[in-house]
Design an enzyme around this catalytic site. Sequence first.
Site, mmCIF file in Angstrom:
data_model
loop_
_atom_site.group_PDB
_atom_site.id
_atom_site.type_symbol
_atom_site.label_atom_id
_atom_site.label_comp_id
_atom_site.label_asym_id
_atom_site.label_seq_id
_atom_site.Cartn_x
_atom_site.Cartn_y
_atom_site.Cartn_z
ATOM 1 N N GLY A 14 0.783 -1.238 0.000
ATOM 2 C CA GLY A 14 0.000 0.000 0.000
ATOM 3 C C GLY A 14 0.811 1.283 0.000
ATOM 4 N N SER A 15 2.013 1.250 -0.567
ATOM 5 C CA SER A 15 2.798 2.490 -0.535
ATOM 6 C C SER A 15 2.207 3.553 -1.467
ATOM 7 C CB SER A 15 4.271 2.218 -0.866
ATOM 8 O OG SER A 15 4.441 1.847 -2.204
ATOM 9 N N ASN A 16 1.634 3.146 -2.578
ATOM 10 C CA ASN A 16 0.970 4.139 -3.442
ATOM 11 C C ASN A 16 -0.279 4.688 -2.775
ATOM 12 O OD1 ASN A 16 2.236 4.602 -6.216
ATOM 13 N ND2 ASN A 16 2.410 2.376 -5.980
ATOM 14 N N MET A 91 -4.317 -6.635 -6.929
ATOM 15 C CA MET A 91 -3.800 -7.702 -7.782
ATOM 16 C C MET A 91 -4.888 -8.585 -8.396
ATOM 17 S SD MET A 91 -0.729 -6.978 -7.870
ATOM 18 C CE MET A 91 0.001 -8.372 -8.701
ATOM 19 N N ARG A 92 -6.112 -8.115 -8.398
ATOM 20 C CA ARG A 92 -7.212 -8.927 -8.898
ATOM 21 C C ARG A 92 -7.801 -8.247 -10.136
ATOM 22 N NH1 ARG A 92 -9.085 -13.107 -6.477
ATOM 23 N NH2 ARG A 92 -7.545 -12.803 -4.837
ATOM 24 N N LEU A 94 -10.636 -6.921 -12.361
ATOM 25 C CA LEU A 94 -12.035 -6.535 -12.176
ATOM 26 C C LEU A 94 -12.853 -7.086 -13.341
ATOM 27 C CD1 LEU A 94 -11.404 -2.823 -11.134
ATOM 28 C CD2 LEU A 94 -12.119 -4.711 -9.631
ATOM 29 N N ASN A 108 -5.674 3.447 -12.528
ATOM 30 C CA ASN A 108 -4.683 2.477 -12.039
ATOM 31 C C ASN A 108 -3.291 3.045 -12.247
ATOM 32 O OD1 ASN A 108 -3.627 -0.093 -11.168
ATOM 33 N ND2 ASN A 108 -3.233 -0.597 -13.320
ATOM 34 N N HIS A 110 0.508 1.679 -13.095
ATOM 35 C CA HIS A 110 1.159 0.475 -13.615
ATOM 36 C C HIS A 110 2.654 0.757 -13.757
ATOM 37 C CE1 HIS A 110 1.455 -3.321 -15.706
ATOM 38 N NE2 HIS A 110 2.220 -2.733 -16.601
ATOM 39 N N SER A 137 3.006 4.418 -15.378
ATOM 40 C CA SER A 137 1.902 5.049 -16.102
ATOM 41 C C SER A 137 0.650 5.059 -15.232
ATOM 42 C CB SER A 137 1.555 4.244 -17.366
ATOM 43 O OG SER A 137 2.696 4.020 -18.169
ATOM 44 N N GLU A 143 -12.065 -2.636 -19.681
ATOM 45 C CA GLU A 143 -12.173 -4.091 -19.615
ATOM 46 C C GLU A 143 -10.865 -4.764 -20.030
ATOM 47 O OE1 GLU A 143 -14.437 -2.037 -20.716
ATOM 48 O OE2 GLU A 143 -16.427 -2.677 -20.029
ATOM 49 N N ASP A 146 -4.674 -3.084 -18.528
ATOM 50 C CA ASP A 146 -3.631 -2.054 -18.685
ATOM 51 C C ASP A 146 -3.679 -1.348 -20.044
ATOM 52 O OD1 ASP A 146 -2.664 -2.741 -16.130
ATOM 53 O OD2 ASP A 146 -1.329 -4.268 -16.937
ATOM 54 N N GLU A 175 6.383 6.570 -8.936
ATOM 55 C CA GLU A 175 4.957 6.266 -8.792
ATOM 56 C C GLU A 175 4.340 7.131 -7.703
ATOM 57 O OE1 GLU A 175 3.881 2.085 -8.553
ATOM 58 O OE2 GLU A 175 5.746 1.525 -9.532
HETATM 59 C C1 GRF Z 1 3.315 -0.825 -7.572
HETATM 60 O O1 GRF Z 1 4.539 -0.960 -8.233
HETATM 61 C C2 GRF Z 1 2.214 -0.612 -8.565
HETATM 62 O O2 GRF Z 1 2.594 0.113 -9.697
HETATM 63 C C3 GRF Z 1 1.867 -2.018 -8.974
HETATM 64 O O3 GRF Z 1 2.000 -2.784 -7.797
HETATM 65 C C4 GRF Z 1 2.895 -2.137 -6.898
HETATM 66 C C5 GRF Z 1 2.140 -1.894 -5.629
HETATM 67 O O4 GRF Z 1 2.938 -1.364 -4.606
HETATM 68 N N1 GRF Z 1 0.572 -2.070 -9.594
HETATM 69 P P1 GRF Z 1 2.234 -0.699 -3.353
HETATM 70 O O5 GRF Z 1 1.277 -1.725 -2.757
HETATM 71 O O6 GRF Z 1 1.551 0.540 -3.800
HETATM 72 O O7 GRF Z 1 3.367 -0.409 -2.400
#
Ligand code: GRF
Length: 197
Positions: A14-16, A91-92, A94, A108, A110, A137, A143, A146, A175
């Site tokens: 969850g760092s983002n 990671m799922r 949709l 999202n 990526h 990005s 659907e 990415d 990011e």
């Molecule tokens: C990030 O690199 C994001 O771009 C990708 O998964 C990673 C998630 O990292 N989709 P975090 O959980 O946000 O730390």
Amino acid sequence: MAKRRLGILISGRGSNMAALVEASRAPGCPYEVALVASDKPAAAGLEWAAGEGIATFAQSPKGMPKPDYEAAINAALRAAGVEAIALAGYMRLLSDDFVARWRGRIVNIHPSLLPKYKGLDTHGRALAAGDAVAGCSVHIVTEELDAGELLGQAQVPVLPGDTAASLAERVLEQEHRLYPQVLAAWLASGNTIDRVS
Ligand code: GRF
């Protein structure tokens, strides 16, 4: 103008998500984080968000038909008054149905310079290809994996001796900078969100 209510979906660290939450506290930020939801009840990011006083929701999809699982997530988002969704390491995939319900309202981040390297192992693939530049990005979720409209990108150089891990770390810093900026600009423009509803 009222702040947009953002829901963030995570699966892990969850760092983002944390970067989005921290940016939301700046004066003038056009969004507030109304809910952090995870498909992994043990996700580290959930605990962090709860510690910050943010509403959280955890629902494992294990043993549930996908439509029921997504209906539960959808209900939690609606109950929290969420207007737009940011995927942050969710990671799922949709379903088409979920994407259609929220059309134009899901973004999202990526870790590649799309359209290169959709899917997983983006950094390993960039290194194997001998790319001189990598990056991340932010895009609208459709659907197709990415493949939605690009809202913003950030680049980093690939350095001699880089491994997938060192490159991932350098891209992740970008990011954390890119996602809040692009999200804020997208929500402030209002275009996408007002068009749907
Ligand atoms: C990030 O690199 C994001 O771009 C990708 O998964 C990673 C998630 O990292 N989709 P975090 O959980 O946000 O730390």
